[in-house]
Design an enzyme around this catalytic site. Structure first.
Site, PDB file in Angstrom:
ATOM      1  N   ARG A 239     -17.330   2.753 -20.137  1.00 50.37           N
ATOM      2  CA  ARG A 239     -18.597   3.082 -20.787  1.00 50.37           C
ATOM      3  C   ARG A 239     -19.168   4.376 -20.218  1.00 50.37           C
ATOM      4  NH1 ARG A 239     -22.686  -1.697 -21.899  1.00 50.37           N
ATOM      5  NH2 ARG A 239     -23.386  -0.101 -23.375  1.00 50.37           N
TER       6      ARG A 239
ATOM      7  N   GLU B  27     -27.800  -1.540 -32.386  1.00 50.67           N
ATOM      8  CA  GLU B  27     -27.531  -2.849 -31.799  1.00 50.67           C
ATOM      9  C   GLU B  27     -27.578  -3.962 -32.844  1.00 50.67           C
ATOM     10  OE1 GLU B  27     -31.652  -4.145 -29.738  1.00 50.67           O
ATOM     11  OE2 GLU B  27     -31.010  -2.092 -29.408  1.00 50.67           O
TER      12      GLU B  27
ATOM     13  N   ARG C 263     -17.499  -1.435 -31.153  1.00 51.45           N
ATOM     14  CA  ARG C 263     -17.976  -2.447 -32.091  1.00 51.45           C
ATOM     15  C   ARG C 263     -17.541  -2.175 -33.532  1.00 51.45           C
ATOM     16  NH1 ARG C 263     -24.056  -3.518 -29.503  1.00 51.45           N
ATOM     17  NH2 ARG C 263     -23.330  -5.010 -27.930  1.00 51.45           N
TER      18      ARG C 263
ATOM     19  N   ARG D 132     -23.119  -9.327 -28.864  1.00 58.17           N
ATOM     20  CA  ARG D 132     -23.440  -9.045 -30.271  1.00 58.17           C
ATOM     21  C   ARG D 132     -22.268  -9.404 -31.188  1.00 58.17           C
ATOM     22  NH1 ARG D 132     -28.748  -8.962 -29.440  1.00 58.17           N
ATOM     23  NH2 ARG D 132     -29.431  -7.186 -28.198  1.00 58.17           N
TER      24      ARG D 132
ATOM     25  N   LYS E 152     -25.391 -13.099 -21.768  1.00 55.97           N
ATOM     26  CA  LYS E 152     -25.862 -11.763 -21.393  1.00 55.97           C
ATOM     27  C   LYS E 152     -27.334 -11.592 -21.731  1.00 55.97           C
ATOM     28  CE  LYS E 152     -24.921  -6.884 -22.510  1.00 55.97           C
ATOM     29  NZ  LYS E 152     -24.616  -6.315 -21.196  1.00 55.97           N
TER      30      LYS E 152
END
Length: 435
Positions: free
Chosen positions: A128, A325, A356, A397, A422
């Site tokens: 990341r 998000e 994602r 997510r 999380k």
């Protein structure tokens, strides 16, 4: 970004199917974004303060542990967390886990320590991006040793003060690059004058949240010029914070109403907020839901399901750049909609907990969705979905997206649903109780 599926799916969990209208009233845990900002600001404030109704989750406990390691006292034993700031001193290790806010927000504060602060996290966190923050810290006078990686693991060697001043960076990869430097800026000798140069900053509501919270603490922030933020040096007042419900976490619950034609109320929805999740009101209305404010909070009523389809939802064409998000939950809803959808402006979510965009295209496609992956988003067309294993890639997510699809499609098994801890402990049990 590595989005490879696990070789051996962990504890595949049968996602409950909504067999009829779901009518429910839910109370959500507090916002992770607000909790972690409040904890960090409390740790550099002039006196003790309280973070009321703090979210108790892995990410927030990692933040509390990191700040305690630096020298502050963070009492997390009750519902309201008490933070007592102290001079940062001594060497310590910071576990970032999978928390971007810990990896990016804590290093600028660690520069104020008189010790060496070593950062690392879960294996995926080494992919990341954080290099822009580390380079900016060097410009502002902080010694950072990252072995030239521009990522984890790295160490910040503090001297007790940070000169600060002007810095130019490219925050197109994450709005957290901006927030990280603003949150610590008032404690720097010359403050921070931050200029963004690059493609538009994603998720700007999160920067606006940071600026608003700084001002609540008495910090002078000038954001009058586009892509420039100036934080004046000065004290950070001790302020108690009441943490709002996490509105992004509302997405799967409001989705239950959307796919089942039922009605779900989320308690305590704020009348004014900087949370990106507030955009759900407009998104769900565009998909055919009825959205109302009621005494208890926000109510969403889904459209009547269409015979032979997975829902009665309409497809949408949306630019989700500022609210990336929400993309996994919205993509799941689009996959069960009755008309085509296009989701754009979200290239930056490739660098979230996983890529994602690729992950959503892979998992939706594996369940029969007609989905096209694009550089900055997804296009979906109505199709007959079927059951199968939905992989989460250790991404909460993605787990939310899986349970949404499972509410509309028989036989969906969500691998590693526990990753939802999380931001929402005991999510699976709570979700099952509604169905």
């Amino acid at each position: 970004m590595d989005s490879a599926r696990p070789d051996h799916p962990a504890d595949p969990w049968p996602a409950p199917r909504a067999r009829g209208r779901v009518d429910a009233v839910v109370s959500l845990p507090g916002s992770k974004s607000l909790t972690n900002r409040a904890l960090l600001l409390a740790s550099v404030a002039e006196g003790p303060s309280v973070v009321r109704r703090a979210l108790r989750s892995r990410d927030t406990l990692l933040m509390a542990t990191a700040l305690t390691g630096l020298g502050s006292q963070v009492d997390t034993t009750g519902e309201d967390w008490v933070v007592t700031p102290a001079a940062f001193a001594g060497d310590t290790d910071v576990d970032c886990g999978l928390a971007g806010t810990v990896m990016r927000f804590v290093p600028p504060v660690a520069g104020l320590s008189t010790g060496t602060v070593a950062f690392d996290g879960d294996p995926h966190m080494r992919n990341r991006p954080v290099g822009q923050v580390l380079t900016a810290l060097r410009t502002l006078g902080v010694e950072v040793d990252d072995g030239g990686r521009g990522g984890l693991p790295f160490a910040v060697r503090g001297t007790g003060t940070v000169p600060g001043g002007r810095v130019v960076l490219d925050a197109s990869g994450s709005s957290q690059f901006v927030s990280a430097l603003l949150l610590a800026g008032a404690r720097y000798d010359r403050g921070v004058d931050l200029v963004h140069e690059g493609k538009p900053v994603p998720s700007l509501p999160h920067v606006e949240m940071t600026v608003a919270m700084l001002r609540e603490h008495g910090v002078d922030v000038d954001d009058g010029d586009a892509d420039r933020w100036r934080v004046s040096p000065g004290p950070v007042a001790a302020v108690d914070h009441d943490i709002e419900p996490d509105l992004s976490n509302a997405a799967p619950f409001l989705a239950l109403a959307a796919v089942s034609g039922g009605s779900v109320v989320v308690r305590g929805w704020p009348t004014a907020t900087n949370q990106a999740g507030d955009a759900l009101r407009d998104i769900l209305a565009a998909m055919g839901c009825t959205v109302d404010r009621v005494d208890e909070g926000l109510r969403v009523t889904g459209p009547e399901p269409v015979a032979g389809a997975h829902s009665g939802l309409q497809g949408v064409d949306l630019d989700l750049h500022d609210v990336g998000e929400l993309a996994p939950a919205v993509a799941a809803l689009c996959a069960v909609a009755t008309s085509p959808s296009h989701l754009r402006g979200i290239a930056h979510i490739r660098a979230h907990e996983t890529d994602r965009i690729t992950a959503l295209a892979t998992e939706l496609g594996a369940l029969g969705a007609e989905v096209e992956e694009r550089p900055d988003g997804l296009s979906l067309r109505p199709s007959a979905l079927h059951g199968g294993t939905w992989h989460t890639y250790a991404d909460h997510r993605m787990a939310h997206a899986g349970v949404i699809v499972g509410a509309a499609v028989d036989g969906v098994l969500v691998e590693d649903v526990a990753t939802t801890s999380k931001t929402f402990p005991d999510f699976a049990d709570f979700w099952s109780s509604l169905l």
